[in-house]
Design an enzyme around this catalytic site. Structure first.
Site, short mmCIF file in Angstrom:
data_model
loop_
_atom_site.label_atom_id
_atom_site.label_comp_id
_atom_site.label_asym_id
_atom_site.label_seq_id
_atom_site.Cartn_x
_atom_site.Cartn_y
_atom_site.Cartn_z
N CYS A 111 -2.16 8.39 3.44
CA CYS A 111 -2.11 7.98 2.03
C CYS A 111 -3.43 8.24 1.31
O CYS A 111 -3.44 8.43 0.11
CB CYS A 111 -1.71 6.51 1.93
SG CYS A 111 -2.71 5.43 2.95
N GLU A 158 0.85 -1.18 0.00
CA GLU A 158 0.00 0.00 0.00
C GLU A 158 0.88 1.22 0.00
O GLU A 158 1.55 1.51 0.99
CB GLU A 158 -0.95 -0.02 1.19
CG GLU A 158 -2.27 0.57 0.73
CD GLU A 158 -2.81 1.61 1.67
OE1 GLU A 158 -3.90 1.40 2.15
OE2 GLU A 158 -2.11 2.62 1.89
#
Ligand code: NDP
Length: 532
Positions: free
Chosen positions: A297, A263
């Protein structure tokens, strides 16, 4: 230039005692003589010293974990789920210490720390409730109906390596570790070298909840050395961090022929369509852009707004942003805390300077706030941003966003997709169907309509992850649990070895095969046409 982010200088974190932090380091597998000083971002002062693990320590941690894992895999999955729920209870019991440690090592606001705690709760709840059914064995269509069977079992991969970042050090570690444990694996965690203490507290709480000693271990130290060694020994690696590091992790996992999920970063777009409720979109955009000082993120960094509502949106967005409070205190009074360190502060300031040099206008924020904390920076809104400036093309990972007018919905979609990243996007509209139609055209792992990211991330049954330079693999949902298993197919013939009958001439067998196949297909088509 307006100033936003009112500073508040109360009790600067940390409050957690150095004796307590030292006691946590006993849980590290680290025999080397090298130590690392950990800094409290809220003050810039030393927080403590931790010993670093060597590659030999990593090998030993994985070897011990592997021994413990064999017994853990034999524990019924329902019992494993109960222990995970007990761990969630322990986190709640120790919530004040959890928040103290998290605030101390990240400098984030207590509000954001609380969100991490709540997220761990929902991960544990989802995994405990749904994990057992997700990895239960299943019957699949066999080779020949009635004459054979095919059963799939989901076996643990063994030891899972989790390499976690500093921005959400606890929930991003647990969102990967908890499903791995439920699936019968051991976990060795390498937290970011800036944030080791929370990881060690989690190890303590997992053991206190009744998980076997040694099943969850923590190693510490530099990513290249310790993280690299971990990838060389585990059966699967879950990584969260930057794109360039993600490439190295994938290369190393590939050399070892192990699977991985990555990720990585994002430069997430947020679109405001002309029929959106502007006040709601402006409040939502603040929640989409600035949590954890934009060190997230999933947060939005590029905003595209249809021209007819652009000015109204920008004004409302500035006004909402200027309500945010900035502080490094030990209470829930501040919305935003500190950036993680000097390097992150330098990047944020450099991105703003670069945009300004290329003609951007700072509409609010745009300055460091050393009076609040050494790495504090005001939430910043830029307009007139050139498309080749760093804020437009790169992930800033800070409280800085650009707002750009667009002529149409089509242009908004085109600009949103003009990025190598594809993690999360947000669309604001007065018409849900329009939002969903736009969402289907955006190249991201998640697209949220009338919300920044929370409605997607909190849907723990739905997969979450990125495309392109935002990564590979998915966390959350059944996908986030099954990634930690090796499916094993057990196929049984009830009539002995399968094969072509050897007592009949091959031409007869062939004719029979063709006839039966055609008949079967005709029947299937007929059934389909009746159903349609
Ligand atoms: P990194 O990707 O360098 O760090 C993430 C984790 O990977 C840390 O635990 C780090 O260890 C470890 N690591 C570093 N190098 C290796 C390696 N070669 N092999 C295995 N593990 C390794 O992130 P940074 O902290 O440097 O941040 C850089 C940028 O990445 C940020 O500015 C942001 O853009 C993005 N980022 C994205 C995150 C997300 O949530 N997707 C989270 C954090 C960063 P250590 O740091 O201890 O050396």
């Amino acid at each position: 230039m307006a100033s936003s982010g009112r500073g508040r200088v109360d009790q600067a974190v940390p409050l957690v005692s150095s004796t307590r932090l030292d006691s946590l380091t006993d849980r590290l597998t680290a025999s080397g003589s090298t130590t690392r000083e950990i800094t409290a971002p809220a003050t810039g002062e030393p927080l403590g010293t931790i010993p670093e693990s060597t590659p030999k320590d990593v090998a030993e941690a994985v070897s011990t974990a592997r021994e413990v894992q064999a017994g853990w895999a034999d524990v019924p999955v329902g019992t494993r789920a109960q222990l995970i729920e007990q761990f969630a209870d322990r986190v709640l019991d120790r919530r004040e210490e959890f928040l103290d440690v998290l605030q101390a090592e990240t400098g984030k606001s207590r509000q954001t720390a609380l969100e991490e705690l709540l997220d761990i709760q929902s991960t544990c709840e989802y995994v405990a409730a749904n994990g057992p059914a997700t990895i239960a064995e299943e019957s699949r269509s066999p080779a020949i109906r009635w004459l054979s069977t095919a059963t799939v079992t989901y076996e643990p991969v063994g030891v899972v390596g989790v390499i976690s970042p500093w921005n959400y050090p606890l929930n991003l570690a647990m969102v990967d570790a908890i499903p791995a444990l439920l699936a019968g694996n051991a976990v060795v965690l390498k937290p970011d070298e800036k944030t080791p203490y929370g990881a060690l507290l989690l190890a303590e709480l997992l053991e206190a909840a009744g998980l076997p000693e040694g099943l969850f271990q923590v190693v510490a130290g530099d990513g290249e050395t310790v993280g690299g060694a971990l990838i060389d020994h585990v059966g699967y690696v879950s990584f969260t961090g930057g794109t360039e590091t993600g490439r190295k992790v994938a290369e190393r996992a590939g050399r070892n022929l192990i699977d991985c999920s990555l990720e990585l970063g994002g430069n997430n777009p947020l679109i405001v369509l002309d029929d959106a409720d502007i006040e709601q979109a402006a409040r939502g955009a603040v929640g989409a852009c600035f949590p954890n000082m934009g060190q997230l993120c999933l947060s939005a960094e590029r905003l595209y707004v249809e021209k007819s509502v652009y000015e109204a949106f920008v004004e409302a967005f500035i006004s909402e942003t200027e309500k945010l409070t900035l502080g490094v205190e030990h209470s829930f009074n501040s919305d935003l805390g500190s950036l993680i360190d000097e390097a992150q502060l330098t990047t944020v300031a450099a991105h703003v300077d670069d945009a300004c040099t290329r003609g951007a206008t700072v509409r609010t924020g745009g300055r460091a706030r050393p009076d609040v904390g050494p790495y504090c920076y005001e939430p910043t809104i830029l307009t007139d941003v050139a498309s080749d400036s760093r804020v437009a093309c790169e992930e800033t990972f800070g409280p800085v966003v650009s707002v750009t007018p667009v002529d149409s919905e089509a242009e908004a979609i085109e600009r949103a997709n003009d990025s190598p990243y594809g993690l999360n996007a947000s669309v604001w509209t007065g018409e849900t169907a329009r939002g969903e139609r736009v969402a289907r055209q955006i190249e991201c792992g998640t697209v949220c309509v009338n919300d920044g990211f929370a409605v997607g991330w909190s849907a723990t049954d739905a997969p979450m992850g990125g495309v392109g330079e935002s990564g590979i693999g998915r966390r959350h949902g059944p996908e986030g649990i099954r990634r930690y298993t090796e499916p094993r197919t057990i196929a049984v013939s009830r009539v002995g070895p399968l094969g072509l009958p050897d007592r009949l001439p091959t031409s007869w067998v062939m004719a029979g095969f063709v006839g039966v196949t055609r008949l079967r297909r005709r029947m299937k088509r007929a059934i389909r046409s009746v159903r349609e």
